[in-house]
Scaffold this active site. Structure first.
Site, mmCIF file in Angstrom:
data_model
loop_
_atom_site.group_PDB
_atom_site.id
_atom_site.type_symbol
_atom_site.label_atom_id
_atom_site.label_comp_id
_atom_site.label_asym_id
_atom_site.label_seq_id
_atom_site.Cartn_x
_atom_site.Cartn_y
_atom_site.Cartn_z
ATOM 1 N N LYS A 87 0.844 -1.193 0.000
ATOM 2 C CA LYS A 87 0.000 0.000 0.000
ATOM 3 C C LYS A 87 0.882 1.248 0.000
ATOM 4 O O LYS A 87 1.746 1.416 0.872
ATOM 5 C CB LYS A 87 -0.878 -0.042 1.271
ATOM 6 C CG LYS A 87 -2.183 0.677 1.150
ATOM 7 C CD LYS A 87 -3.040 0.321 2.353
ATOM 8 C CE LYS A 87 -4.323 1.084 2.386
ATOM 9 N NZ LYS A 87 -5.036 0.895 3.652
HETATM 10 C C1 E4P Z 1 -8.278 1.998 3.424
HETATM 11 O O1 E4P Z 1 -7.570 1.111 3.024
HETATM 12 C C2 E4P Z 1 -8.178 2.598 4.767
HETATM 13 O O2 E4P Z 1 -7.559 1.670 5.635
HETATM 14 C C3 E4P Z 1 -9.497 2.901 5.384
HETATM 15 O O3 E4P Z 1 -10.583 2.497 4.587
HETATM 16 C C4 E4P Z 1 -9.630 4.252 5.979
HETATM 17 O O4 E4P Z 1 -10.882 4.337 6.580
HETATM 18 P P1 E4P Z 1 -11.247 5.413 7.692
HETATM 19 O O5 E4P Z 1 -11.564 6.690 7.008
HETATM 20 O O6 E4P Z 1 -12.450 4.826 8.364
HETATM 21 O O7 E4P Z 1 -10.071 5.533 8.608
#
Ligand code: E4P
Length: 218
Positions: A87
């Site tokens: 990522k």
């Molecule tokens: C995506 O991969 C992120 O980990 C995640 O969806 C972020 O979500 P949040 O806005 O609830 O922190």
């Protein structure tokens, strides 16, 4: 549509996996910290533990923000397990890193995407997944679902293979709306998946069937 769970909590991952509809897991540094997983060795071990629970892709995020650091960390993460997807944040060196990994056949998830232009860049750089954060846009009175629609249109115009991973899902209606738009993947909390199960008429109907069965078989 693939279902990913957005957590580093092993119990929740096991529960989602047991339901039989889980296609993968996304994590981020905040989710790891929330589970008390700190220190490089523990974090790497935790990714392997997650891979051993699920059959699908597991996104593991780099914390470096320079190209060299992202490449070093990303290669280490990718070597951990074949299910790992690296990522990478949507920053300038992140785009370069996406291209580097794409050329090497290492799968990536471009994270922190908030505009169609960023999604276009991620696809051009060869990202496997692009993660638009719809909940965080909704949080600031901006239409997160509209972003998913715009990215869908752009990717379809040019047959980009990058998969739209609708991220920052907050609730079950987000899942339904993303499915209508044609997001390839959604990642959300366990509650957003389990919410799909619920309908009062199902509960009422089942209670009636069981009651009638008892009457006829007592
Ligand atoms: C995506 O991969 C992120 O980990 C995640 O969806 C972020 O979500 P949040 O806005 O609830 O922190």
């Amino acid at each position: 549509m693939k279902f990913f769970i957005d957590t580093a909590n092993l119990d929740q991952i096991k529960e989602a996996q047991a339901l039989g509809v889980l296609d993968g897991v996304t994590t981020n540094p905040s989710l790891m910290a929330k589970e008390g997983i700190t220190g490089k060795d523990n974090i790497l071990k935790h990714y392997v533990n997650i891979c051993n629970i699920v059959e699908g892709d597991v996104s593991a995020e780099v914390v470096a923000t320079d190209l060299e650091g992202m490449i070093r960390e990303g290669e280490e993460l990718a070597d951990l397990h074949e299910q790992i997807v690296v990522k990478i944040p949507m920053i300038k060196d992140g785009v370069k890193a996406l291209k580097y990994f794409s050329d090497k056949g290492i799968r990536t998830n471009c994270t922190l995407v908030f505009s169609p232009g960023q999604a276009l860049l991620a696809a051009k750089a060869g990202a496997t997944y692009v993660s638009p954060f719809l909940g965080r846009l909704d949080d600031i009175s901006t239409d997160g679902l509209n972003l998913i629609s715009e990215i869908r249109l752009i990717y379809d115009n040019y047959d980009f293979e990058t998969q739209i991973l609708a991220a920052s899902i907050r609730h079950t209606m987000h899942v339904i709306d993303c499915a209508k738009i044609g997001a390839d993947v959604m990642t959300g909390p366990l509650s957003s998946i389990e919410g799909l199960l619920k309908h009062p008429l199902t509960d009422i109907g089942l209670a009636k069937f069981l009651e009638d069965y008892k009457k006829g078989n007592s």
